[in-house]
Design a protein around this motif. Structure first.
Motif, short mmCIF file in Angstrom:
data_model
loop_
_atom_site.label_atom_id
_atom_site.label_comp_id
_atom_site.label_asym_id
_atom_site.label_seq_id
_atom_site.Cartn_x
_atom_site.Cartn_y
_atom_site.Cartn_z
N HIS A 123 43.38 46.17 47.33
CA HIS A 123 42.97 45.22 46.29
C HIS A 123 43.87 44.88 45.29
O HIS A 123 44.72 45.54 45.07
N GLY A 124 44.01 43.45 45.09
CA GLY A 124 44.78 43.09 44.03
C GLY A 124 44.69 42.07 43.11
O GLY A 124 43.45 41.75 43.55
N ASP A 125 45.30 41.70 42.19
CA ASP A 125 44.98 40.61 41.28
C ASP A 125 45.95 39.76 41.08
O ASP A 125 47.54 39.95 41.29
N VAL A 126 45.72 38.56 41.13
CA VAL A 126 46.80 37.36 41.07
C VAL A 126 47.24 37.41 39.62
O VAL A 126 46.60 37.37 38.68
N VAL A 127 48.64 37.63 39.68
CA VAL A 127 49.14 37.84 38.32
C VAL A 127 50.06 36.59 37.88
O VAL A 127 50.31 36.44 36.46
N ALA A 128 50.42 35.70 38.63
CA ALA A 128 51.19 34.59 38.39
C ALA A 128 50.98 33.33 39.52
O ALA A 128 50.99 33.86 40.78
N VAL A 129 50.92 32.06 39.02
CA VAL A 129 51.08 31.15 40.02
C VAL A 129 52.16 30.20 39.46
O VAL A 129 52.09 29.67 38.35
N ARG A 130 53.38 30.10 40.20
CA ARG A 130 54.35 29.22 39.78
C ARG A 130 54.86 28.28 40.67
O ARG A 130 55.23 28.67 41.95
N GLY A 131 54.59 26.99 40.50
CA GLY A 131 54.94 26.11 41.61
C GLY A 131 54.44 26.24 43.03
O GLY A 131 52.90 26.45 43.08
N ASP A 132 55.06 26.58 43.81
CA ASP A 132 54.51 26.81 45.22
C ASP A 132 54.26 28.46 45.77
O ASP A 132 54.14 28.63 46.85
N THR A 133 54.52 29.13 44.53
CA THR A 133 54.39 30.50 45.03
C THR A 133 53.31 31.34 43.88
O THR A 133 52.93 30.84 42.99
N VAL A 134 52.79 32.40 44.58
CA VAL A 134 51.77 33.14 43.91
C VAL A 134 52.25 34.66 44.17
O VAL A 134 52.51 35.09 45.02
N GLU A 135 51.95 35.33 42.93
CA GLU A 135 52.26 36.75 42.76
C GLU A 135 51.08 37.58 42.67
O GLU A 135 50.11 37.27 41.91
N VAL A 136 50.79 38.50 43.60
CA VAL A 136 49.57 39.14 43.44
C VAL A 136 50.19 40.92 43.36
O VAL A 136 50.91 41.09 44.10
N ASP A 137 49.39 41.54 42.55
CA ASP A 137 49.78 42.81 42.05
C ASP A 137 48.71 43.77 42.87
O ASP A 137 47.57 43.63 42.52
N PHE A 138 49.32 44.53 43.63
CA PHE A 138 48.58 45.55 44.26
C PHE A 138 48.32 46.88 43.83
O PHE A 138 47.71 47.58 44.29
N ASN A 139 48.79 47.12 42.64
CA ASN A 139 48.62 48.48 41.91
C ASN A 139 47.39 48.52 41.45
O ASN A 139 46.95 47.34 41.03
N HIS A 140 46.94 49.56 41.37
CA HIS A 140 45.54 49.87 40.38
C HIS A 140 45.79 49.39 38.99
O HIS A 140 47.07 49.45 38.51
N GLU A 141 44.92 48.89 38.31
CA GLU A 141 45.02 48.16 37.03
C GLU A 141 45.36 49.24 36.02
O GLU A 141 45.98 49.12 35.12
N LEU A 142 44.89 50.46 36.48
CA LEU A 142 45.37 51.46 35.58
C LEU A 142 46.48 52.48 35.82
O LEU A 142 47.13 53.54 35.26
N ALA A 143 47.33 52.09 36.94
CA ALA A 143 48.57 52.56 37.35
C ALA A 143 49.65 52.65 36.35
O ALA A 143 49.63 51.71 35.49
N GLY A 144 50.14 53.78 36.15
CA GLY A 144 51.40 53.98 35.11
C GLY A 144 50.97 54.23 33.74
O GLY A 144 51.76 54.35 33.02
N ARG A 145 49.61 54.35 33.73
CA ARG A 145 48.95 54.63 32.46
C ARG A 145 48.68 56.18 32.15
O ARG A 145 48.10 56.69 33.01
N THR A 146 48.87 56.53 31.05
CA THR A 146 48.42 58.10 30.43
C THR A 146 46.94 57.65 30.14
O THR A 146 46.71 56.77 29.38
N LEU A 147 46.09 58.45 30.77
CA LEU A 147 44.45 58.32 30.17
C LEU A 147 44.09 59.68 29.27
O LEU A 147 44.40 60.71 29.93
N VAL A 148 43.30 59.29 28.35
CA VAL A 148 42.60 60.11 27.44
C VAL A 148 40.90 60.14 27.84
O VAL A 148 40.39 59.15 27.58
N PHE A 149 40.35 61.20 28.34
CA PHE A 149 38.98 61.49 28.57
C PHE A 149 38.43 62.17 27.63
O PHE A 149 38.91 63.42 27.43
N GLU A 150 37.52 61.88 26.84
CA GLU A 150 36.55 62.69 26.08
C GLU A 150 35.57 63.08 26.85
O GLU A 150 34.50 61.99 27.33
N VAL A 151 35.06 64.16 27.36
CA VAL A 151 34.02 64.64 28.17
C VAL A 151 33.13 65.54 27.60
O VAL A 151 33.49 66.25 26.81
#
Length: 157
Positions: A123-151
């Motif tokens: 799964h990915g998200d289009v992050v940029a459309v420039r002229g004739d090119t499209v950039e798609v990011d296939f990283n999870h939207e929370l990749a690279g983030r420290t998460l804090v859960f209160e449970v």
């Protein structure tokens, strides 16, 4: 009764970023305040506690491991580094396509924010459309983030 691997648990939770921003919650009021009420065909669906079987990779590893040993009614704040969450951000998962190729694969015109699913299941998200090119990011939207859960453990079975 404390939680052990193989137990089914039900949790009330708030998932936050380190800066305090909320990305997920089982609290309906908080979900509404942060625009997190899920919709299905524009009909709001119910916000509910998180249920999963411990040790079966149904949630991120850091949360899965943190509930082991907890008891019903017990509360905790769990900090999950990216490597125990959705992984590190991988720049190799940012792909570029020409617009024509993108449209033939997806069947739609590219637009920033468009969510796509590749034939290989990524799964990915289009992050940029420039002229004739499209950039798609296939990283999870929370990749690279420290998460804090209160449970809070509601149930163990």
């Amino acid at each position: 009764m404390s939680v052990e691997p193989g137990d089914r648990v039900r949790l009330e939770y708030v998932g936050r970023f380190e800066d305090g921003g909320v990305f997920a919650t089982s609290n309906a009021t908080l979900a509404e305040e942060h625009g997190l009420v899920p919709t299905d065909d524009d009909q709001p669906t119910e916000v509910s506690p998180l249920s999963f079987t411990v040790g079966r990779d149904e949630v991120v590893a850091g949360l899965d491991e943190a509930v082991v040993g907890m008891a019903v009614g017990e509360e905790a704040t769990v900090t999950v580094p990216s490597e125990d969450g959705y992984g590190e951000y991988d720049p190799e998962r940012l792909r570029e396509y020409d617009v024509e190729t993108f449209e033939s694969m997806v069947g739609r015109r590219p637009a920033v924010g468009l969510h796509v699913e590749a034939r290989n299941g990524l799964h990915g998200d289009v992050v940029a459309v420039r002229g004739d090119t499209v950039e798609v990011d296939f990283n999870h939207e929370l990749a690279g983030r420290t998460l804090v859960f209160e449970v809070r453990v509601l149930e163990v079975s």
